[in-house]
Design an enzyme around this catalytic site. Structure first.
Site, PDB file in Angstrom:
ATOM      1  N   LYS B 224       0.594  -1.289   0.026  1.00 56.39           N
ATOM      2  CA  LYS B 224       0.069   0.027   0.088  1.00 56.39           C
ATOM      3  C   LYS B 224       0.816   1.281  -0.083  1.00 56.39           C
ATOM      4  O   LYS B 224       0.622   2.433  -0.603  1.00 56.39           O
ATOM      5  CB  LYS B 224      -0.912   0.062   1.227  1.00 56.39           C
ATOM      6  CG  LYS B 224      -1.869   1.261   1.274  1.00 56.39           C
ATOM      7  CD  LYS B 224      -3.050   1.016   1.896  1.00 56.39           C
ATOM      8  CE  LYS B 224      -3.887   2.383   1.707  1.00 56.39           C
ATOM      9  NZ  LYS B 224      -5.306   2.130   2.604  1.00 56.39           N
ATOM     10  N   GLU B 234      -4.675  10.310  -5.025  1.00 59.72           N
ATOM     11  CA  GLU B 234      -5.791   9.446  -5.938  1.00 59.72           C
ATOM     12  C   GLU B 234      -6.181   9.956  -7.249  1.00 59.72           C
ATOM     13  O   GLU B 234      -7.219  10.283  -7.480  1.00 59.72           O
ATOM     14  CB  GLU B 234      -6.695   8.757  -5.102  1.00 59.72           C
ATOM     15  CG  GLU B 234      -7.422   7.653  -6.057  1.00 59.72           C
ATOM     16  CD  GLU B 234      -8.378   6.850  -5.204  1.00 59.72           C
ATOM     17  OE1 GLU B 234      -8.132   6.769  -4.021  1.00 59.72           O
ATOM     18  OE2 GLU B 234      -9.372   6.723  -5.673  1.00 59.72           O
ATOM     19  N   ARG B 238      -3.704   5.188  -7.668  1.00 58.87           N
ATOM     20  CA  ARG B 238      -3.954   4.988  -6.236  1.00 58.87           C
ATOM     21  C   ARG B 238      -5.306   4.092  -6.330  1.00 58.87           C
ATOM     22  O   ARG B 238      -5.630   3.411  -5.435  1.00 58.87           O
ATOM     23  CB  ARG B 238      -3.984   6.182  -5.403  1.00 58.87           C
ATOM     24  CG  ARG B 238      -4.452   5.593  -3.885  1.00 58.87           C
ATOM     25  CD  ARG B 238      -4.056   6.801  -2.903  1.00 58.87           C
ATOM     26  NE  ARG B 238      -4.652   6.422  -1.658  1.00 58.87           N
ATOM     27  CZ  ARG B 238      -4.383   7.006  -0.330  1.00 58.87           C
ATOM     28  NH1 ARG B 238      -3.523   8.088  -0.657  1.00 58.87           N
ATOM     29  NH2 ARG B 238      -5.054   6.498   0.674  1.00 58.87           N
TER      30      ARG B 238
END
Lengths: 360, 360
Positions: B224, B234, B238
């Site tokens: 992660k 993001e 992501r």
């Protein structure tokens, strides 16, 4: 038309100032980017300007959320109608929130934009002098808590700020004066020549002379933009912008949000900071007189409310965001145009302004 | 003890993983910095671990806020007791919020830390497997809205994450399985060798074998951390971390928050994404079988709830944060360890998994 750039690297944005900017569709469309937008306004401003802004949104999916008007509504709860509209209307991460109104609408809308889907695009169309010179610049967003003003919020920079100076023609006199408090503040912090200019043009500003108003907004925004660019997250010098605010926030919270306008409380707070600076031996009596005189000519109060005694003031001031590890920090003056942030002041000087509300 | 670094420039932070970490006072004190802290926990976790953490806070001003337990409480309203405690206790901008609990406590506490005084220091002590491998890494914070999961929030990175693997010994079996869903996810996204390892060690994990658990947490966090470091906000890759989440969030919202655990919904969602990938011709049937088999061995559900029919699923999925300009984007599989984010899928393949909840 004047354009200023707020220089924040990847988060830089333009502030465009001029008469009739509300009718500039290109400016608005360029700042939107995606294919949907939600305008947030209030019940006072929406009847005046909402349709003119909506006219530029043809072809985009859009709607408006109209909030009640006033600082008293600037709470976490006020976010509900905004989030409901966004989710019911399936507005996605590419949407733009447009704040059309004063500082309260801007702070609320900015916080909604900062937190909806962890952050969406945001555009400011400030319609009060206070919002035009202060809350639209710098990315501070948020809401009040019953125990403290602006205690819940986020830093979230707008994509653009569009200032139509003609919106000031519909602004009540009391709100114009409240905006002038923040204008005067920039002169006091680090722009003595601007303070001089204000002493000569305060009546033009009260008469809403277009040239004077445009100049005052531009110079205020330029002052603020410079300070924000140097310290976006307020780890240092940005706290200078809080001149008058520690006292002012205490007045607003203590009297109940909306009783004193933010600018009125800041005006009175600047007097208190100046009077304390005199007691401290940092500011000359003649300078305090000039400050008080300009505030009075701008029709701002310089006497703190009798309802708040010294212990209550202290209590309210103890939750100020500038408090660090228990130490109260204040913005004080070493002269007109020479503000400092400091925790090194004589407690007796603070006592002096808190216990003699009619001081100086 | 293992330490991983999440590499985010000025916002980088360490994740420390090992047995007995809760008793490491130095680690905790170092991450606090200021002279005050507020621990946020819930009524399940606080009786187990709160005193051990509080023991390290001697000499600091501190208190604890204990919330009710469960996803159903993850709303804007839950912030009230936290903000009240912070303001009544005069906790300033230098304070640290400590999240002691699972993903829900972490998300809420992180959002409170992101928005209290526009952002204060934040420290995570995750006590569930799910929080240890997922929600404590990456800086996503927030709360749910009745119309959509995690729709209100902010990115706010912790100063440190401290994982005591022994806390898993008090975790209910159902929650252990829910955490394994996120562990399996990392194998599916881009770590096929880890997926193989999981096929061989899933029983060790269910038995809470310390070495297996530590390795799984470390490898999950490393996966992660790598993805987050490449795309903190993001804007691109992501979104891969959302494998199984678009279907999963629909299940959670549609069934009522707290009915399905987040990990259970994600597990089922990963099955649905895999089944859709097979229908799309991107994934082999044998791979789907391996995935379903591992999910089942981890005691995770692979059948979506019968209460949600296809139209309701579509409606719930339409508010997903990955929707852009009206286009649904999904995380699908081109193989085990080869996930992609795409809006270019055959609508019939989506129909297939939504209308045949027992598919595959």
């Amino acid at each position: 038309m004047k354009t200023l750039n707020v220089d924040l690297g990847a988060r830089s944005y333009p502030i465009t100032i001029g008469p009739g900017m509300l009718d500039d569709a290109d400016m608005l469309r360029e700042a939107i980017g995606g294919n949907s937008a939600v305008i947030v306004s209030n019940e006072t401003v929406a009847p005046l300007y909402l349709k003119r802004v909506e006219a530029h949104l043809k072809g985009l999916r859009h709607e408006a959320v109209v909030l009640p008007d006033g600082e008293a509504y600037k709470t976490l709860t006020i976010l509900d109608p905004i989030f409901n509209a966004l989710l019911k209307g399936h507005y996605d991460r590419n949407t733009t929130l447009i704040a059309l109104g004063g500082g309260v609408v801007g702070d609320i809308t900015g916080f909604a934009a900062a937190t909806y889907q962890r952050g969406v695009n945001f555009l400011q169309i400030p319609t009060t002098l206070l919002a035009q010179v202060d809350s639209s610049v710098g990315g501070k967003t948020g809401v009040n808590h019953p125990l403290g003003k602006n205690m819940i919020g986020a830093f979230h920079q707008p994509k653009a700020v569009i200032v139509d100076t003609e919106t000031l023609n519909t602004l009540p006199d009391r709100e114009l004066s409240a905006g002038l408090a923040e204008v005067i503040k920039y002169g006091l912090i680090n722009d003595a020549p601007f303070f001089d200019w204000l002493e000569h043009h305060i009546d033009d500003l009260l008469a809403r002379d277009p040239d004077a108003v445009t100049y005052a907004i531009e110079r205020s925004c330029a002052n603020k933009a410079q300070i924000v660019a140097a310290d976006e997250r307020e780890t240092g010098t940005r706290a200078l912008l809080n001149l008058g605010h520690t006292f002012g926030h205490a007045i607003e919270t203590g009297m109940g949000y909306g009783q004193w306008l933010h600018g009125e409380a800041v005006g009175c707070g600047m007097h208190m900071a100046a009077a304390m600076s005199v007691a401290q031996g940092w500011l000359e009596n003649g300078e305090l007189t000039r400050i008080d005189r300009l505030l009075a000519r701008a029709k701002l109060p310089v006497t703190p409310p009798l309802e708040l005694d010294a212990p209550r003031f202290r209590e309210l001031m103890s939750v100020d965001k500038k408090v660090l590890d228990g130490h109260l920090r204040l913005v004080l003056l070493h002269g007109i145009g020479r503000a400092v942030v400091t925790s090194e002041f004589d407690p007796a000087a603070l006592d002096f302004v808190l216990t003699r509300p009619d001081a100086a």
